[in-house]
Motif scaffolding. Structure first.
Motif, PDB file in Angstrom:
ATOM      1  N   ASP A   1       0.837  -1.211   0.000  1.00  0.00           N
ATOM      2  CA  ASP A   1       0.000   0.000   0.000  1.00  0.00           C
ATOM      3  C   ASP A   1       0.867   1.255   0.000  1.00  0.00           C
ATOM      4  O   ASP A   1       0.570   2.223  -0.691  1.00  0.00           O
ATOM      5  CB  ASP A   1      -0.922   0.010   1.229  1.00  0.00           C
ATOM      6  N   LYS A   2       1.937   1.212   0.773  1.00  0.00           N
ATOM      7  CA  LYS A   2       2.821   2.379   0.860  1.00  0.00           C
ATOM      8  C   LYS A   2       3.474   2.664  -0.489  1.00  0.00           C
ATOM      9  O   LYS A   2       3.519   3.820  -0.926  1.00  0.00           O
ATOM     10  CB  LYS A   2       3.918   2.154   1.914  1.00  0.00           C
TER      11      LYS A   2
ATOM     12  N   ARG B   1       2.451   1.823  -3.417  1.00  0.00           N
ATOM     13  CA  ARG B   1       1.434   2.256  -4.384  1.00  0.00           C
ATOM     14  C   ARG B   1       0.999   3.688  -4.108  1.00  0.00           C
ATOM     15  O   ARG B   1       0.751   4.465  -5.025  1.00  0.00           O
ATOM     16  CB  ARG B   1       0.209   1.333  -4.303  1.00  0.00           C
ATOM     17  N   HIS B   2       0.905   4.033  -2.856  1.00  0.00           N
ATOM     18  CA  HIS B   2       0.483   5.373  -2.463  1.00  0.00           C
ATOM     19  C   HIS B   2       1.528   6.412  -2.833  1.00  0.00           C
ATOM     20  O   HIS B   2       1.221   7.553  -3.162  1.00  0.00           O
ATOM     21  CB  HIS B   2       0.222   5.398  -0.950  1.00  0.00           C
TER      22      HIS B   2
ATOM     23  N   GLN C   1       0.857   8.169  -6.214  1.00  0.00           N
ATOM     24  CA  GLN C   1      -0.569   8.235  -6.512  1.00  0.00           C
ATOM     25  C   GLN C   1      -0.895   9.243  -7.617  1.00  0.00           C
ATOM     26  O   GLN C   1      -1.781   9.020  -8.429  1.00  0.00           O
ATOM     27  CB  GLN C   1      -1.334   8.615  -5.243  1.00  0.00           C
TER      28      GLN C   1
ATOM     29  N   SER D   1      -0.515   7.742 -11.035  1.00  0.00           N
ATOM     30  CA  SER D   1      -0.975   6.354 -11.148  1.00  0.00           C
ATOM     31  C   SER D   1      -2.421   6.316 -11.605  1.00  0.00           C
ATOM     32  O   SER D   1      -3.200   7.223 -11.353  1.00  0.00           O
ATOM     33  CB  SER D   1      -0.857   5.674  -9.794  1.00  0.00           C
TER      34      SER D   1
ATOM     35  N   GLN E   1       5.859   1.037  -9.868  1.00  0.00           N
ATOM     36  CA  GLN E   1       5.777   1.739  -8.580  1.00  0.00           C
ATOM     37  C   GLN E   1       6.529   1.034  -7.483  1.00  0.00           C
ATOM     38  O   GLN E   1       7.104   1.667  -6.598  1.00  0.00           O
ATOM     39  CB  GLN E   1       4.313   1.843  -8.147  1.00  0.00           C
TER      40      GLN E   1
END
Lengths: 145, 145
Positions: free
Chosen positions: A133-134, A136-137, A140, A143, B99
């Motif tokens: 999650d980190k 990917r965040h 952002q 993305s 990412q």
DNA sequence: GTAACTGTACGAATTATTATTACAGTACTC
DNA sequence: GAGTACTGTAATAATAATTCGTACAGTTAC
């Protein structure tokens, strides 16, 4: 501590990023920025600990074999790098008459061992999914996922 | 992490072991099992942070300038080795489109920084006196003190 | 049988750590 | 003030840890 823990976390996050897909050591190595042999060595340990499944031969590679929401970085650390928080060099000399010199080695050993427990206690709070999650965040803005 | 933190703790415990006495870099180096120049470099940092007082010239050396019951290993760690928990090698490549590869560096950085806070939180519980008591206790059988 | 993969080992290259040496600066003693 | 015993600091050499590259046996799919 060397970087095998970092590489293991990165690799597992990558596998969690592309579930259902087999990833070869070459693909993972490119993503991590190291060489395939190093990845294979680390993944081999992760396989023995049940985190990934491997398949040899054509179309083979690595795939996640655990729930990324369940597995914490503490388990990964213990599998790969347990006991490596302490520096290699040792202070003092057990042969010395002076107690400080003679016993410092053991005392620092004990301190680092307990410190490592605190270190891993923190890692318990972080799962593979947390890491995914980190990352990917992090991007952002550009993305689309 | 290199061994400077260990050496700093050892040196301060030794100075606490022989209060009122000046200890030369040579004496400390022998006790720690390293060379005087390395001790002088580390003690110089400890002096700048107020843990010891130094005296140059004949009869000079190092002496404790703090209460061993007050100073914790956390303060020593921050003075000497802050930020060195994380391995030097870095995973991923910020230039990558993926990412996971692009952001892993920053995410691991963050994780190691926070882990270091947990590590030092443990060190807060240990004072120079704690270490001194431990080394003295280690050889209680053949000690007369 | 061949091609694409893992598993593993070993030696080379690189980097980090530690040791050594040197010397300028300071303070005490004669 | 000359000599001696210290610290402060830097630069370089030696050693050790880490990482890389290559190789090859074993496995699986086609």
């Amino acid at each position: 501590m060397n970087s095998e823990f970092t590489i293991a976390v990165h690799s597992l996050a990558l596998l969690a990023h592309i579930p259902e897909h087999m990833a070869s050591s070459e693909l993972i190595a490119k993503n991590v920025c190291t060489n395939p042999a190093r990845i294979r060595k680390i993944m081999s340990i992760l396989r023995k600990n049940g985190f990934v499944k491997t398949k040899e031969g054509i179309g083979g590679g690595y795939i996640l074999a655990c729930d990324p929401n369940e597995v914490t970085l503490a388990e990964i650390y213990r599998s790969i790098s347990n006991g490596t928080l302490k520096p290699h060099w040792c202070s003092g000399d057990p042969q010395e008459a002076c107690q400080v010199s003679a016993n410092m080695h053991g005392v620092m050993d004990q301190i680092f061992t307990e410190a490592e427990m605190y270190f891993t206690k923190y890692l318990e709070q972080i799962t593979i999914q947390t890491v995914l999650d980190k990352v990917r965040h992090g991007c952002q803005e550009n993305s689309q996922q």
